[in-house]
Scaffold this active site. Structure first.
Site, short mmCIF file in Angstrom:
data_model
loop_
_atom_site.label_atom_id
_atom_site.label_comp_id
_atom_site.label_asym_id
_atom_site.label_seq_id
_atom_site.Cartn_x
_atom_site.Cartn_y
_atom_site.Cartn_z
N ASP A 19 0.38 -1.61 6.79
CA ASP A 19 0.70 -2.81 6.02
C ASP A 19 1.36 -2.51 4.69
O ASP A 19 1.75 -3.42 3.97
CB ASP A 19 -0.59 -3.62 5.76
CG ASP A 19 -1.16 -4.20 7.04
OD1 ASP A 19 -0.35 -4.45 7.97
OD2 ASP A 19 -2.39 -4.38 7.11
N GLU A 20 1.41 -1.24 4.34
CA GLU A 20 2.03 -0.92 3.05
C GLU A 20 3.37 -0.23 3.28
O GLU A 20 4.37 -0.89 3.47
CB GLU A 20 1.06 -0.08 2.21
CG GLU A 20 -0.21 -0.89 1.88
CD GLU A 20 -1.13 -0.20 0.88
OE1 GLU A 20 -0.65 0.19 -0.19
OE2 GLU A 20 -2.33 -0.06 1.18
#
Lengths: 380, 462
Positions: free
Chosen positions: A152-153
């Site tokens: 997600d990053e």
């Protein structure tokens, strides 16, 4: 500043020798032209910090060096660390915002929303040596690596990252300067990033200048400082805002030993309480405890709290004054702090006291720090 | 112990106004060479957290030809560096004379030293960390505009302004003449003088308020209390004039002395000296939440501890003093310092060199909280710390002004003794005179085993 000389790499020299002498000459060639040992990286000179910040620990296997910090700075601004070459550390940790991003919740590649507000970066050598809001990283090296491979990053893999860095002209030599060989490994990437982060030292705010005796706080700021530093005692008629119980006097970060720097600060009731530190320790008593961040540059790091729920500092102060929510793990120093006997939870500050506290918090803004060229993008 | 002094014998000791010529005053034998103090440096890289380090003031001793200094000293007996200096800083702003006297951290983390030498009665010590290693960069004199013989320092915000109050036992002294003493309020940031409290004694006025040779200082709210100790020259050939026996109450808003009260009002036998109040401590909720306001006083010559109630609502807030500890009965003398630390009150007694501990929550009753700590003659300033291994220790600096046996008691062992706070056991000793040819004049913590300035080090005997 002393700099080590840059000679061609031993590996390159070996290849030349082998080609010129042929098979018979290979062995003597290798012997006579074995890589010269590189001088050790240069200890970081002039790394002076205020005495009142106290000592700090740098891992023995990752000393602060000129070359390591320079490499870490390159990597911090390097978008090739992300899967699609669009995001660097600095995407979320922007210098002008005191290394935050202005978003309620940080966003990763493809706009993915993470569950957390971006933490400010400053004075990371001090305070809790546990990183992330929930303390899941035990050192800065570990912290630096996790966003790179978090889907997600930055959404990358170490194989991808290393391959891209090996192809980039500047990196192999920079790794050699920092670590002695051109090899690029995840460990070296995170070590360099951690070294750079350790140099993010903020000591140029009005508050710092006041501590050094260079200026006087105005009466409102001074009153705010007193409130910040005071645990209220209604019985003794001592009014305080109770900040000091979680945010230390000089660094304004959490306290360092073990998990002292993690608190449940009364944001939610038991039904809504997130795991927080409990996700790391597994202990139910740690539910809802999050890292007390540094308040350095707090004026620049809105929105606030681990989930970015408060848009302004005024809202933050209102929370601690009037809207603390009870739960089973609410910090006891918050629970029993009261300026008014018998009042509900919260320190019930007056309008003037809130204004004074806000004025003091604004003295923590360090414009020199956020515009420090040594912390900026080296490629800009 | 009652004062074993012969008052007819002037005790002109190398203090204060005599400081500039100290070396010439004392009959110093040929200096005995001593090895240069071992200075231990950490290896390259960041200075490791884990060592307990204290700041000391060391006195150069004429017989050894050594210099005064402010130093960083390893104090954890478990450390291989124990008793060695991380740094000795001897480049003081003046040569010879008297060493600095007391060390204090301001609430903003700056380090100050009060000075007995009239050439520099107040100092700012530039203390930094270089790659985490504590370093004394320099010492500068703060202009005191004639006020000399700095003793104790206290910080308070009064009327929205941060002030630094300093007791000057010599007052506004000029030449060979000392004043009656003064308390000066400096702006805590700029060091400008904001107020000078100078209230000389009028012997013809029995209702007179005054301050004389102020030394100890303590405060509660807007009220400050200072003790009257002794003329800084220690010339007691006229004891009534030279030795204090009073406590003065100062209004910190008006900067006026509002009351002066004799501590020991009992009739004195011929030849007995005034009590000489030295350190004072306001009992207050900040020390322990159960304490009612009151004042403790150590009397240096009387040998006793006294207590008075304090009620700001009363017309005369300070009550009568009553003796709560009798040194003569307990076999101790020269009580010096109060330290409130971790639920206990610690009191150092220079003679025979002992530190006693009492329960804070029972004050003013002096209920022992554990065994006595047997230090050395001159037991004086203390520092409390926890080692890396988790041992809670106390280090005692054992020396009073290099008085040696001048008072008929040994008061200058010049040792640092380290004691286990739980067992009372004395676990280590450093003999500064024997090891380094130095006297030991003061101690305060620098960095604890977690690398911090200990919170308790910010409140030095007030």
């Amino acid at each position: 500043m002393p700099r080590r000389s840059r000679s061609r790499s031993g590996a390159a020299r070996s290849r030349l020798a082998g080609g010129a002498l042929g098979l018979l000459g290979l062995l003597p060639g290798l012997l006579c032209c074995a890589p010269e040992p590189l001088p050790p990286p240069t200890p970081l000179p002039g790394f002076e910090t205020p005495f009142y910040f106290g000592g700090f620990t740098v891992p023995a296997d990752n000393p602060l060096t000129v070359e390591g910090v320079a490499l870490g700075r390159m990597l911090f601004y390097e978008e090739r660390l992300s899967a699609d070459d669009t995001i660097s550390c600095a995407t979320c940790h922007q210098p002008a915002r005191a290394f935050t991003d202005g978003r309620t919740l940080a966003r990763g590649i493809h706009g993915a929303r993470t569950p957390r507000n971006t933490m400010s970066l400053a004075n990371l050598l001090w305070g809790p040596q546990r990183f992330f809001w929930d303390g899941r990283a035990v050192d800065l090296e570990q912290q630096a690596g996790q966003p790179i491979v978090n889907p997600d990053e930055m959404g990358s893999t170490w194989d991808e990252v290393i391959a891209k860095l090996e192809r980039a002209p500047a990196y192999p030599a920079s790794f050699e300067a920092a670590f002695g060989t051109r090899e690029i490994t995840p460990e070296r990437v995170t070590k360099a990033l951690a070294s750079f982060e350790r140099t993010m030292v903020s000591t140029g705010s009005r508050y710092d200048r006041y501590l050094r005796g260079e200026l006087r706080l105005d009466p409102r700021e001074q009153r705010g400082r007193e409130l910040f530093m005071t645990h209220p005692d209604a019985k003794a008629g001592i009014r305080g805002a109770n900040c000091i119980d979680c945010h230390s006097q000089f660094l304004t970060s959490g306290f360092a030993p073990e998990f002292d720097g993690f608190q449940n600060n009364g944001l939610d009731d038991d039904d809504q309480l997130e795991a927080g530190l409990m996700a790391v320790t597994g202990r139910s008593r740690d539910r809802g405890r999050f890292k007390a961040p540094t308040l350095r540059n707090i004026e620049l790091t809105a929105p606030y709290m681990h989930d970015g729920r408060f848009a302004t500092l005024e809202e933050v102060i209102d929370h601690y004054s009037d809207h603390v929510v009870s739960s089973s793990t609410l910090d006891p120093l918050i629970r029993e702090a009261a300026n008014t006997p018998g009042a509900p939870l919260g320190v019930t500050l007056t309008h003037d006291e809130k204004a004074a506290l806000l004025a003091f918090l604004r003295t923590l803004t360090d414009h020199e720090f956020v515009h420090d060229p040594s912390l900026s993008d080296p490629g800009a | 112990m009652k004062t074993p002094l012969d008052p007819s014998r002037p005790l002109i000791l190398p203090l204060a106004i005599l400081a500039a010529t100290t070396a010439g005053c004392r009959d110093a034998p040929e200096p005995e060479p001593v090895p240069e103090p071992a200075v231990t440096h950490a290896s390259s890289g960041a200075f490791p957290v884990g060592e307990s380090i204290a700041l000391t003031i060391t006195r150069g001793l004429p017989e050894h030809g050594t210099e005064h200094g402010i130093d960083l000293l390893y104090v954890d007996p478990d450390s291989p560096h124990f008793g060695t200096f991380l740094q000795r800083f001897t480049d003081l702003p003046y040569e010879g004379g008297e060493p600095p006297h007391h060390l204090y951290y301001s609430p903003t983390g700056r380090l100050y030293a009060a000075g007995l030498d009239p050439r520099c009665s107040l100092m700012l010590v530039d203390l930094r960390l270089e790659l985490g290693k504590p370093v004394i960069e320099g010492v500068t004199c703060i202009p005191t505009h004639g006020h000399v013989v700095g003793e104790d320092i206290l910080w308070r915000t009064v009327g929205g302004r941060e002030l630094m109050y300093v007791t000057f036992m010599g007052g506004k002294g000029t030449g060979d003449m000392l004043g009656h003493g003064s308390v000066v309020a400096f702006d805590a940031v700029t060091h400008e003088i904001v107020a000078e409290i100078v209230d000389p004694d009028d012997p013809d006025d029995p209702d007179d308020t005054f301050i004389r040779y102020p030394h100890g200082i303590t405060a509660l709210g807007d009220t400050m209390i200072v003790s009257s100790t002794i003329v800084p020259t220690l010339d007691i050939s006229s004891p009534r004039a030279a030795i204090g026996d009073t406590i003065s109450v100062i209004d910190m808003v008006r900067h006026e002395v509002v009351e002066t009260r004799v501590v020991d009002v009992s009739p004195k036998p011929e030849g007995e000296l005034p009590s000489s109040p030295v350190e004072v401590l306001f009992l207050r909720p900040a020390i322990h939440p159960d304490l009612d306001p009151g004042v403790l006083v150590n009397t240096m010559f009387g040998g006793d501890i006294w207590y008075a109630t304090y009620d700001a609502e009363r017309e005369a807030p300070l009550g009568e003093f009553s003796r709560i500890y009798t040194g003569a009965r307990e076999g101790t003398g020269v009580p010096l310092e109060f330290y409130a630390y971790d639920q206990k009150l610690y009191v150092s007694h220079g003679h025979p060199g002992v530190v006693k501990q009492y329960r804070l929550d029972r004050l003013p009753a002096l209920e022992p909280a554990g065994p006595d700590f047997h230090a050395d003659p001159g037991a004086h300033h203390l520092v409390f710390f926890e080692t890396k291994a988790g041992r809670a220790l106390m280090a005692s600096q054992n020396n009073l002004l290099d008085l040696r046996d001048t008072l008929g008691m040994q008061l200058s062992a010049h040792t640092l003794t380290v004691h286990d706070l739980e067992t009372g056991e004395r676990v280590a000793t450093v003999d500064f005179r024997e090891t380094y040819g130095l006297g030991l004049a003061n101690i305060v913590g620098a960095l604890d085993s977690e690398g911090k300035i200990g919170e308790e080090w910010f409140t030095h005997h007030h």
